[in-house]
Scaffold this motif. Structure first.
Motif, PDB file in Angstrom:
ATOM      1  N   ASN A 120      11.458  22.178 -14.274  1.00  0.00           N
ATOM      2  CA  ASN A 120      10.154  21.733 -14.772  1.00  0.00           C
ATOM      3  C   ASN A 120      10.251  20.424 -15.550  1.00  0.00           C
ATOM      4  N   ALA A 121      11.334  20.222 -16.291  1.00  0.00           N
ATOM      5  CA  ALA A 121      11.495  18.975 -17.042  1.00  0.00           C
ATOM      6  C   ALA A 121      11.557  17.785 -16.094  1.00  0.00           C
ATOM      7  N   ARG A 122      12.251  17.937 -14.992  1.00  0.00           N
ATOM      8  CA  ARG A 122      12.337  16.852 -14.021  1.00  0.00           C
ATOM      9  C   ARG A 122      10.989  16.599 -13.347  1.00  0.00           C
ATOM     10  N   MET A 123      10.289  17.681 -13.041  1.00  0.00           N
ATOM     11  CA  MET A 123       8.978  17.537 -12.415  1.00  0.00           C
ATOM     12  C   MET A 123       7.989  16.886 -13.379  1.00  0.00           C
ATOM     13  N   GLU A 124       8.020  17.295 -14.650  1.00  0.00           N
ATOM     14  CA  GLU A 124       7.121  16.706 -15.636  1.00  0.00           C
ATOM     15  C   GLU A 124       7.427  15.223 -15.848  1.00  0.00           C
ATOM     16  N   ALA A 125       8.698  14.861 -15.831  1.00  0.00           N
ATOM     17  CA  ALA A 125       9.067  13.448 -15.983  1.00  0.00           C
ATOM     18  C   ALA A 125       8.501  12.623 -14.825  1.00  0.00           C
ATOM     19  N   GLU A 126       8.571  13.175 -13.632  1.00  0.00           N
ATOM     20  CA  GLU A 126       8.026  12.465 -12.467  1.00  0.00           C
ATOM     21  C   GLU A 126       6.498  12.384 -12.550  1.00  0.00           C
ATOM     22  N   LEU A 127       5.864  13.462 -12.996  1.00  0.00           N
ATOM     23  CA  LEU A 127       4.410  13.436 -13.163  1.00  0.00           C
ATOM     24  C   LEU A 127       4.008  12.425 -14.233  1.00  0.00           C
ATOM     25  N   ASP A 128       4.777  12.341 -15.316  1.00  0.00           N
ATOM     26  CA  ASP A 128       4.502  11.344 -16.357  1.00  0.00           C
ATOM     27  C   ASP A 128       4.599   9.934 -15.784  1.00  0.00           C
ATOM     28  N   ARG A 129       5.613   9.705 -14.960  1.00  0.00           N
ATOM     29  CA  ARG A 129       5.799   8.387 -14.348  1.00  0.00           C
ATOM     30  C   ARG A 129       4.595   8.031 -13.473  1.00  0.00           C
ATOM     31  N   LEU A 130       4.118   9.001 -12.710  1.00  0.00           N
ATOM     32  CA  LEU A 130       2.993   8.751 -11.813  1.00  0.00           C
ATOM     33  C   LEU A 130       1.664   8.655 -12.560  1.00  0.00           C
ATOM     34  N   SER A 131       1.525   9.402 -13.632  1.00  0.00           N
ATOM     35  CA  SER A 131       0.231   9.491 -14.315  1.00  0.00           C
ATOM     36  C   SER A 131      -0.182   8.214 -15.028  1.00  0.00           C
ATOM     37  N   VAL A 132       0.736   7.302 -15.258  1.00  0.00           N
ATOM     38  CA  VAL A 132       0.341   6.034 -15.897  1.00  0.00           C
ATOM     39  C   VAL A 132      -0.585   5.232 -14.982  1.00  0.00           C
ATOM     40  N   HIS A 133      -0.635   5.588 -13.714  1.00  0.00           N
ATOM     41  CA  HIS A 133      -1.486   4.889 -12.756  1.00  0.00           C
ATOM     42  C   HIS A 133      -2.841   5.590 -12.559  1.00  0.00           C
ATOM     43  N   ILE A 134      -3.070   6.639 -13.327  1.00  0.00           N
ATOM     44  CA  ILE A 134      -4.306   7.409 -13.211  1.00  0.00           C
ATOM     45  C   ILE A 134      -5.130   7.181 -14.472  1.00  0.00           C
ATOM     46  N   THR A 135      -6.396   6.841 -14.290  1.00  0.00           N
ATOM     47  CA  THR A 135      -7.266   6.597 -15.451  1.00  0.00           C
ATOM     48  C   THR A 135      -7.653   7.918 -16.107  1.00  0.00           C
ATOM     49  N   GLU A 136      -8.144   7.825 -17.325  1.00  0.00           N
ATOM     50  CA  GLU A 136      -8.627   9.021 -18.040  1.00  0.00           C
ATOM     51  C   GLU A 136      -9.752   9.696 -17.259  1.00  0.00           C
ATOM     52  N   GLU A 137     -10.615   8.883 -16.661  1.00  0.00           N
ATOM     53  CA  GLU A 137     -11.738   9.437 -15.895  1.00  0.00           C
ATOM     54  C   GLU A 137     -11.236  10.193 -14.663  1.00  0.00           C
ATOM     55  N   GLU A 138     -10.254   9.623 -13.975  1.00  0.00           N
ATOM     56  CA  GLU A 138      -9.687  10.294 -12.799  1.00  0.00           C
ATOM     57  C   GLU A 138      -9.004  11.605 -13.195  1.00  0.00           C
ATOM     58  N   LEU A 139      -8.278  11.565 -14.293  1.00  0.00           N
ATOM     59  CA  LEU A 139      -7.606  12.778 -14.773  1.00  0.00           C
ATOM     60  C   LEU A 139      -8.629  13.836 -15.168  1.00  0.00           C
TER      61      LEU A 139
END
Length: 157
Positions: A120-139
Motif C-alpha cells: 500500500n505504501a508503494r501504491m500510495e506513493a504512485e497515487l501521490d505522484r499522479l495526483s499532482v496533475h489532478i485539480t481539486e475540482e476533479e478530485l
C-alpha cells in the motif's frame, strides 16, 4: 445512442484497469522477500487479506468469521478453512470474541500488516505522484462519484 449508454461502463472499466495496474506495479516494487511470501497466496487468500485490512479499520480488535465470509461471498465453513490456512501461514490472528465466547475475532498478524503496508505504501506513493496533475475540482468530482456508487452498491446488498 448506443455509445452514450456504454460510456459509463467504458470509463469505469478504464478506472478499474488503472487501479489494477497500480496495484500490480506496487507489488512488483515490493522487496523480493515480501513478493515471495505473497506469491505463495491464492487469489482468495489475497482477497481475504485485503478484506480484513479494510474491515478492521473500524474494528481493530478483529472481525467475525461470518462477516469475512459475507464479504468474500463464501460459506462460513469454507471461510473457516481459509482462515485456518492463513493463521498457519502467519498472516492472520484468531482471538476469542469478547462479546461472544463461542465466536472468534480475526485480524491481520504483524506479518500480514507488514505485507499490506509495504504494497500500500508503494501504491500510495504512485497515487501521490499522479495526483499532482489532478485539480481539486476533479478530485472532488471523482470522490462524489465513488461515494455515490458505493452507496448505491452497498445499499442494495
Amino acid at each position: 445512442m448506443e455509445s452514450l449508454q456504454r460510456q459509463p461502463h467504458d470509463v469505469f472499466m478504464k478506472l478499474l484497469n488503472i487501479t489494477d495496474d497500480l496495484r500490480r506495479d506496487s507489488f512488483k516494487q515490493t522487496p523480493a522477500i515480501h513478493q515471495k511470501k505473497m506469491l505463495g497466496l491464492t487469489l482468495r487468500q489475497g482477497s481475504a487479506i485485503g478484506q480484513i485490512r479494510i474491515l478492521t479499520k473500524e474494528k481493530p480488535e478483529g472481525i467475525a468469521l461470518k462477516t469475512l465470509a459475507s464479504h468474500l461471498n463464501m460459506t462460513v465453513p469454507a471461510t473457516s478453512l481459509l482462515v485456518e490456512t492463513m493463521v498457519t501461514k502467519g498472516f492472520f490472528e484468531r482471538n476469542p470474541n469478547p462479546e461472544d465466547r463461542r465466536a472468534i475475532c480475526i485480524r491481520l498478524s504483524e506479518k500480514g500488516e507488514a505485507l499490506c503496508h509495504d504494497v500500500n505504501a508503494r501504491m500510495e506513493a504512485e497515487l501521490d505522484r499522479l495526483s499532482v496533475h489532478i485539480t481539486e475540482e476533479e478530485l472532488a468530482a471523482l470522490d462524489s462519484i465513488a461515494t455515490k456508487m458505493g452507496r448505491l452498491y452497498y445499499d442494495e446488498k
